[in-house]
Each structure stands twice: as structure tokens, then as C-alpha cells.
Design a protein around this motif. Structure first.
Motif, short mmCIF file in Angstrom:
data_model
loop_
_atom_site.label_atom_id
_atom_site.label_comp_id
_atom_site.label_asym_id
_atom_site.label_seq_id
_atom_site.Cartn_x
_atom_site.Cartn_y
_atom_site.Cartn_z
N CYS A 156 0.83 -1.21 0.00
CA CYS A 156 0.00 0.00 0.00
C CYS A 156 0.87 1.26 0.00
O CYS A 156 0.60 2.22 -0.74
CB CYS A 156 -0.93 -0.03 1.21
SG CYS A 156 -2.02 1.42 1.36
N VAL A 157 1.93 1.24 0.82
CA VAL A 157 2.83 2.41 0.89
C VAL A 157 3.53 2.61 -0.45
O VAL A 157 3.67 3.75 -0.95
CB VAL A 157 3.84 2.23 2.03
CG1 VAL A 157 4.91 3.32 1.97
CG2 VAL A 157 3.11 2.26 3.37
N GLN A 158 3.94 1.53 -1.05
CA GLN A 158 4.62 1.66 -2.34
C GLN A 158 3.67 2.17 -3.41
O GLN A 158 4.07 2.99 -4.27
CB GLN A 158 5.18 0.28 -2.74
CG GLN A 158 5.99 0.34 -4.02
CD GLN A 158 6.57 -1.03 -4.37
OE1 GLN A 158 6.30 -2.00 -3.69
NE2 GLN A 158 7.38 -1.06 -5.44
N THR A 159 2.45 1.72 -3.38
CA THR A 159 1.46 2.20 -4.36
C THR A 159 1.19 3.68 -4.17
O THR A 159 1.11 4.46 -5.14
CB THR A 159 0.16 1.40 -4.21
OG1 THR A 159 0.42 0.02 -4.40
CG2 THR A 159 -0.87 1.86 -5.23
N ASN A 160 1.05 4.13 -2.92
CA ASN A 160 0.83 5.56 -2.66
C ASN A 160 2.02 6.38 -3.12
O ASN A 160 1.86 7.51 -3.63
CB ASN A 160 0.58 5.80 -1.17
CG ASN A 160 -0.79 5.27 -0.74
OD1 ASN A 160 -1.67 5.10 -1.58
ND2 ASN A 160 -0.95 5.01 0.57
#
Length: 541
Positions: free
Chosen positions: A365-369
Motif C-alpha cells: 500500500c505504501v509503495q502504491t501511494n
């Protein structure tokens, strides 16, 4: 004086035993004459020994009779006891129960079969290998131990032509078994009847032996009376004593044969031999009036051997139909249900896996954001706080692990249908069918052979019975003539017209006539028994 007392004691003893009193009451002339001292001493000595023997027998006989119980036994009672106690017949009769279960089993084969099974297992901790890789290589190291349980329910149904014909074949085979039991019963009846008749035969032989002993003792007294008047020499007395001794031996042997025949009867009855039997059924000599045609019809319907072969032919007929089953298709249907459980010895490994998955989701999720923020037109970021490992998830893992041993997880049910049609089986079907037909043809010939044998045996048997009956009548007439000759010989011996040897010859002729009469009478009874075996029922009534 001693001689006269001995004669009176012997007469009383023989009268008490039920023997003939005519011989004892027959007058013997006593005339005064000079006596030979040695002959008188020898005679007195033998008389004294005879008195002691008579006293010993009179004392010991009641004691022996008290030790052995006597039971009255008719032929019908003997047959009934034999049916209930004879070991060989009971073994044959047990086959009926097994044949009944064979019929039940044949009917049960038409129903579907069901099975149910369950099991538990345990797998220890450690790494498992899958080809060249292990769980550790895949990131699943340090596996805990596991408990497994499972169940399965199966339902199967198979049907073919042989199974359909099974009940009919089992019933026919049961008929064969029942016919064999009837054959065993007929053999038992014949054996017991023969043993019963054998006792009667030995009783008649004992009666004849005791009668001959009485005749020998009377001849001895007659010779002693003639010796006293000087009409004969001591040689005649010695010959008379030898005849008495031989008659006593005959009585002893005949009594042993009678006891042996009683023990054999008790053996056939399945009883112990420590008791005596008194036979109550009388076998009379009656003229045979049976019709050969009637006996033939009865035997064709009742003869146990013929009935057994006819039943075997019925089995062979059904065997041909069963042999054709290899040409017909077979159908089978099966279905089943199953389930399983799996429980780990501890849930730490599962919790760690769940935490790792949550951490992986947060990182993704952090990488996608981060990627979304670098776009020329940034997209709104995802809320990564929604990925979190909660206590509820931990408790759910623990609760979900609690499955062993009965919290089954069902597997999908299955149903299968199979139809098999035989095409070619190396001529084995043709060979088996031909063998069944030949077996049926053999049974047809065996039935015909037994029918022909019955007709011949019945003709021979009825002729044997008629011959035995007429022979018995002739032997009875011969015995009466021999008895008259012995009476005449005694009278002539008293008058000194013949020698003692001629008197003994007349007595021997009567004994032989008696034996021939007894043999002829019981030959008649044996022939009737053999005829009853052929007919399959009693003919004496």
C-alpha cells in the motif's frame, strides 16, 4: 442221597430261570445195582462243585444286576434317541442351517452394499520436501505438528445375471442338502434297526444255547442213571460231561456276543454303554403281501438317494443359466461422501504468517501511494491504516484451528456409473457353458441309473423276502422233526437200543435245526430292512 438233592436243586434253579421244565420232569429210571466206587466218587465230586457254582451264581447275579440299570426300549424310541444323539447324524443335520444362510446371502447380494470408515493421523514438526524444494525454501519453515481426522461413507450396487440367479441356485442347493440329510437319516434308521434286530438275534441264540445246555445236562443225568444200573460204561458219562462243558462255553460266548450287540446299539444311539436295555418291540414273521408296482412307485417318490440325485440335477439346470451370465453385461453404481479435519499443535506459525501477510499488504500500500504521488496528476492515496493485524484476527486463527477430531470439513460428493459388456474372453465362456451342460447331462444319467437300480433292487428284494419267509417256515418244520427225533432217541437210549454217540447226534441235529430256523427268521427280517431302505419308509406295519 446227595445225587437226589442235587437233581432237585438243579430243577428248582432251572424253573426259576424260566427254562423248560419238561426235561427236568422227564422220568429217569433208577434201578438198584452195584456201583463203581470210582465213578460214584467222581460223580459226587462234580455234584458238590456244581452246588457251589450254583450258590455262587445265585449270590453274585443280583449284585451284578444292581450295578447296571435296565431300560425298556422300543424300536421307535431307539430311532428317536438316535436322531437326537447320534454324532454323525447331528453333523449332517447341521448342514441345513448353513444352507439356509446361503439362501439369505443370495438374496442379500441383490441389495446395495454400504460401508463407513474413519481414521486419525499425526504428523510431526519439521520441513517437508516437494521435489527439489522444501517448505523452508518457500518461506514456510518451522512447521508445527498436525493432527488429522477423516471419515468416508460409500454406497455401491452391482448387478449381473449370475447375481440374479443366485437365490434360485441357493434354494436348489439347499434342496440337495436336505436330501442328503434325509439320506443320512435313512442310513441311521437302517443301522439302528439292524443293531436292534442283532440284539434279538443274539437273544434267540442265547436261548438256544441255554436250551442246549439243559439238553446236555439232561443227557448227563440220563447217562449217570444208566451207569448206575450198569447199562453203560463210564465213557458215556465222560462224553456227556464233555457235552455239558461245550454247552457252557457256547452259553458264555453267546452272552458276550449279546452284551456286545447291546453296546453297539447304545453306541449308535449316542448313549454311554454303562446301562442295559430290554427290547420291547417284537418282530413277527408274517407273509409278505406287498405289490411290486406299489413299492416301485413309493421308492421313486421316497428313496433318499434318488431324491438327492434329482435335487442335484436341478442345481445343474440352474448352473447352465448361471454359466450364461458371462455373455450378459454387468452394471455397477457407486457414490460416496467424505470429510476431514486438520489441527496444528500450536498457532504461532499461523499467527506469524498472518502478521507477515498484513505487513506485506501495508508495504504494498505504501509503495502504491508513493507511485501515485509521483504522477503528473497525482492520484489520491490509499488509507494504509486499514491493513492491521487485530486481536480479533488472532482469535479467529485460534478458533479456526480447533477442528480435530470432529469438526469436519466436507468434501464434494461423487457418483459413478459403470456398464461393462464382455466381448471376448479367450473362449473361457464357451468352455464353462459346455462344462455346465455336460454336468447336467451327467446328472440326468445318474438319475436314470438310480431309477433302474431301484427297479432291479426292488424286484430282487421282494423275491428275497418271499424266499426268506418260505425258508423260515420250512426250517420251523425241520426243527419240529428234529425235536421229535431227539425225544425218540432218548427213549431208545433209556432202553439201551442206541449208543450215547447216537443220542448226541440227535441232539446235534436238533441244535443245527434250531440254528437254521433262527438264521432263516432273521434273514427274513434283514431282507425286510433292506427293502425298507429302498422304499424309504417302514413296511413292518
Amino acid at each position: 442221597m446227595i445225587k437226589q438233592e442235587m437233581i432237585s436243586l438243579a430243577e428248582i434253579s432251572r424253573d426259576q430261570s424260566g427254562s423248560r421244565s419238561a426235561l427236568n420232569s422227564m422220568p429217569i429210571p433208577k434201578m438198584s445195582a452195584k456201583k463203581d466206587p470210582s465213578a460214584v466218587w467222581l460223580s459226587n465230586t462234580k455234584i458238590s462243585l456244581s452246588v457251589l457254582a450254583l450258590i455262587a451264581i445265585s449270590v453274585t447275579t443280583p449284585l451284578c444286576a444292581q450295578q447296571i440299570s435296565t431300560r425298556s426300549l422300543s424300536l421307535d424310541e431307539a430311532l428317536e434317541i438316535a436322531r437326537e444323539n447320534n454324532p454323525n447324524f447331528l453333523q449332517s443335520r447341521n448342514d441345513e442351517s448353513l444352507s439356509n444362510w446361503d439362501v439369505r446371502q443370495a438374496y442379500a447380494a441383490l441389495l446395495p452394499s454400504a460401508s463407513i470408515g474413519s481414521g486419525v493421523s499425526w504428523q510431526g514438526p519439521g520441513e517437508q520436501q516437494f521435489g527439489s524444494l522444501t517448505l523452508g525454501d518457500l518461506g514456510f519453515g518451522n512447521q508445527p505438528s498436525y493432527y488429522f481426522s477423516n471419515y468416508n461413507i460409500g454406497l455401491n450396487y452391482s448387478i449381473d445375471w449370475r447375481t440374479i440367479k443366485g437365490p434360485a441356485q441357493a434354494k436348489a442347493q439347499r434342496g440337495v442338502t436336505l436330501a442328503q440329510i434325509d439320506l443320512a437319516e435313512a442310513s441311521l434308521i437302517s443301522t439302528v434297526t439292524n443293531a436292534y434286530v442283532e440284539i434279538l438275534r443274539q437273544q434267540e441264540a442265547l436261548r438256544l444255547a441255554e436250551q442246549q445246555l439243559e439238553n446236555s445236562e439232561f443227557n448227563l443225568r440220563l447217562a449217570q442213571g444208566q451207569l448206575e444200573v450198569g447199562s453203560v460204561t463210564p465213557i458215556d458219562v465222560g462224553q456227556a460231561e464233555v457235552q455239558v462243558g461245550r454247552s457252557e462255553v457256547t452259553v458264555l460266548r453267546t452272552r458276550n456276543m449279546l452284551a456286545t450287540s447291546k453296546m453297539r446299539l447304545l453306541q449308535q444311539l449316542g448313549l454311554r454303554v454303562n446301562e442295559d436295555v430290554a427290547l420291547s418291540t417284537e418282530f413277527t414273521l408274517s407273509e409278505p403281501t406287498w405289490n411290486l408296482e406299489t413299492l416301485t412307485n413309493m421308492s421313486l417318490d421316497r428313496n433318499p438317494t434318488l431324491r438327492a440325485r434329482r435335487r442335484s440335477k436341478e442345481v445343474a439346470d440352474i448352473g447352465i443359466s448361471s454359466a450364461r451370465s458371462s455373455y450378459f453385461p454387468s452394471l455397477s453404481i457407486s457414490t460416496g461422501w467424505s470429510g476431514f479435519t486438520r489441527e496444528a499443535s500450536n498457532t504461532d506459525f499461523q499467527v506469524v504468517q498472518a502478521r507477515a501477510q498484513v505487513a506485506s499488504s501495508v508495504a504494498q500500500c505504501v509503495q502504491t501511494n508513493n507511485l501515485y504521488s509521483r504522477l503528473a496528476d497525482p492520484l489520491p492515496p490509499f488509507d494504509c491504516s486499514r491493513f492491521a493485524f487485530t486481536d480479533e484476527q488472532r482469535q479467529g486463527i485460534i478458533d479456526g484451528n480447533r477442528a480435530f477430531p470432529f469438526n469436519f470439513q466436507g468434501s464434494p460428493p461423487s457418483v459413478s456409473l459403470r456398464l461393462q459388456v464382455p466381448i471376448f474372453q479367450g473362449l473361457s465362456r464357451e468352455r464353462n457353458l459346455q462344462a455346465a451342460r455336460l454336468q447336467r447331462d451327467d446328472m440326468v444319467q445318474q438319475v436314470r441309473e438310480q431309477e433302474l437300480a431301484l427297479e432291479a433292487d426292488l424286484s430282487i428284494g421282494t423275491a428275497n423276502v418271499q424266499t426268506a419267509y418260505e425258508s423260515a417256515l420250512l426250517e420251523e418244520r425241520n426243527r419240529e422233526l428234529a425235536d421229535q427225533q431227539l425225544t425218540l432217541a432218548r427213549e431208545r437210549y433209556q432202553l439201551g437200543a442206541i449208543t450215547f454217540v447216537e443220542l448226541v447226534d440227535a441232539q446235534t441235529l436238533l441244535a443245527q435245526a434250531e440254528r437254521d430256523r433262527i438264521a432263516a427268521v432273521f434273514a427274513y427280517h434283514d431282507a425286510v430292512t433292506s427293502l425298507e431302505v429302498l422304499v424309504g419308509t417302514s413296511l413292518r406295519n
